[in-house]
Scaffold this active site. Structure first.
Site, PDB file in Angstrom:
ATOM      1  N   SER A 147       0.828  -1.197   0.000  1.00 50.58           N
ATOM      2  CA  SER A 147       0.000   0.000   0.000  1.00 50.58           C
ATOM      3  C   SER A 147       0.869   1.255   0.000  1.00 50.58           C
ATOM      4  O   SER A 147       1.632   1.480  -0.939  1.00 50.58           O
ATOM      5  CB  SER A 147      -0.965  -0.046   1.191  1.00 50.58           C
ATOM      6  OG  SER A 147      -1.953   0.943   1.093  1.00 50.58           O
ATOM      7  N   ASP A 222      -9.968  -5.592  -3.092  1.00 45.88           N
ATOM      8  CA  ASP A 222      -9.332  -4.551  -2.280  1.00 45.88           C
ATOM      9  C   ASP A 222     -10.265  -3.349  -2.183  1.00 45.88           C
ATOM     10  O   ASP A 222     -10.702  -2.794  -3.199  1.00 45.88           O
ATOM     11  CB  ASP A 222      -8.013  -4.153  -2.965  1.00 45.88           C
ATOM     12  CG  ASP A 222      -7.149  -3.249  -2.113  1.00 45.88           C
ATOM     13  OD1 ASP A 222      -7.691  -2.325  -1.491  1.00 45.88           O
ATOM     14  OD2 ASP A 222      -5.922  -3.469  -2.107  1.00 45.88           O
ATOM     15  N   HIS A 255      -7.214  -6.009   0.815  1.00 47.81           N
ATOM     16  CA  HIS A 255      -6.067  -5.161   1.132  1.00 47.81           C
ATOM     17  C   HIS A 255      -5.332  -5.629   2.391  1.00 47.81           C
ATOM     18  O   HIS A 255      -4.379  -4.979   2.829  1.00 47.81           O
ATOM     19  CB  HIS A 255      -6.565  -3.719   1.340  1.00 47.81           C
ATOM     20  CG  HIS A 255      -5.501  -2.671   1.186  1.00 47.81           C
ATOM     21  ND1 HIS A 255      -4.941  -2.338  -0.026  1.00 47.81           N
ATOM     22  CD2 HIS A 255      -4.892  -1.866   2.109  1.00 47.81           C
ATOM     23  CE1 HIS A 255      -4.051  -1.374   0.138  1.00 47.81           C
ATOM     24  NE2 HIS A 255      -3.996  -1.073   1.427  1.00 47.81           N
TER      25      HIS A 255
END
Length: 276
Positions: A147, A222, A255
């Protein structure tokens, strides 16, 4: 001075946690280091892991499930914290700005510039410190992250292509200047000059002559995809510049660290191939 905090034995290697006073960040910092079990005559390469928003050095160490594969390939892995920390450090109520949200940049704007010099911290101060703890370091490095940390891995790896043999990322922010997260943090940390933004923009950096091989994994479930994690501009730029980028879109993965744990073996295999 480095202070030892704790050590855990895992897959015959050692997961170690340290604390030190950072002159670059003007605060106390913590980092973790996985050291594989190796013979006296063996050497180790070093992989950097950069974590995502709100994380610290412990998230990947305890949830990433990487130690088995790092031991198998005999690679050391260092996990820095994601920002300066402390009561005297500037912060923001939002989770995506301030402490835990450095984006691994050198801030030039108040109130961030006095402490938020994470690019220099990672690439200079902490690098020297960690390598001093690895007498068997063989000089080869790779960088990876998730990320915000995936962005950091791309940005740092592409800005120092002669240093890092390969780059990998989970759900990285690749088109930083065009997504809400990027516009917010770039304005806060670097000001409004978009020419400055381009110096830390993966879409621009991937178009340079020298680009290390890159592996990216992105889950289709995600919650930040595609709004914050747009890949098209980066992949188009990589293709035009003939950069070597493997982009894997994995159906149904989100995620979280569940996704990282599922595909971490693939990423360590990829990086290790280029470190061997």
């Amino acid at each position: 001075m480095v202070e030892f905090l704790e050590e855990k034995r895992v897959f015959s290697g050692r997961q170690i946690r340290y604390q030190h006073d950072s002159k670059v960040l003007n605060c106390q910092m913590v980092y973790s280091l996985f050291m594989p079990n190796i013979g006296e005559d063996e050497t180790v390469p070093l992989i950097w892991w950069l974590s995502g928003l709100t994380c610290n050095d412990q998230n990947f160490a305890t949830k990433g499930q990487f130690q088995k594969y790092a031991q198998a390939h005999k690679v050391a892995i260092v996990i820095p914290d994601t920002s300066p920390r402390g009561d005297a450090i500037a912060d923001d109520e939002a989770f995506d700005l301030g402490q835990g949200a450095s984006f691994y940049l050198n801030a030039t704007q108040a109130p961030w510039k006095d402490h938020f010099q994470m690019y220099d911290y990672i690439t200079e101060e902490l690098s020297e410190l960690v390598k001093s703890q690895l007498p068997q370091f063989n000089g080869k490095e790779a960088i990876m992250g998730h990320s915000m940390g995936g962005y950091g891995a791309l940005m740092i790896g592409l800005r120092q292509p002669n240093r890092f043999q390969a780059i990998s990322a989970f759900a990285p922010i690749t088109d930083l200047t065009n997504v809400p997260w990027g516009k917010k943090i770039l304005s806060a940390y670097l000001g409004t000059d978009q020419k400055v933004w381009e110096t830390v923009d993966p879409v621009k950096l991937v178009q340079q002559d020298s680009v290390p091989p890159i592996l990216i994994t992105q889950g289709t479930a995600d919650e930040f995809y595609p709004e914050q994690l747009q890949e098209t501009a980066f992949l188009d730029a990589a293709e035009k510049s003939h950069a070597t980028v493997e982009y894997h879109k994995v159906e149904g993965y989100d995620h979280s660290y569940y996704t990282i744990a599922t595909f971490i073996e693939e990423h360590i295999d990829f990086l290790s191939q280029h470190l061997s």
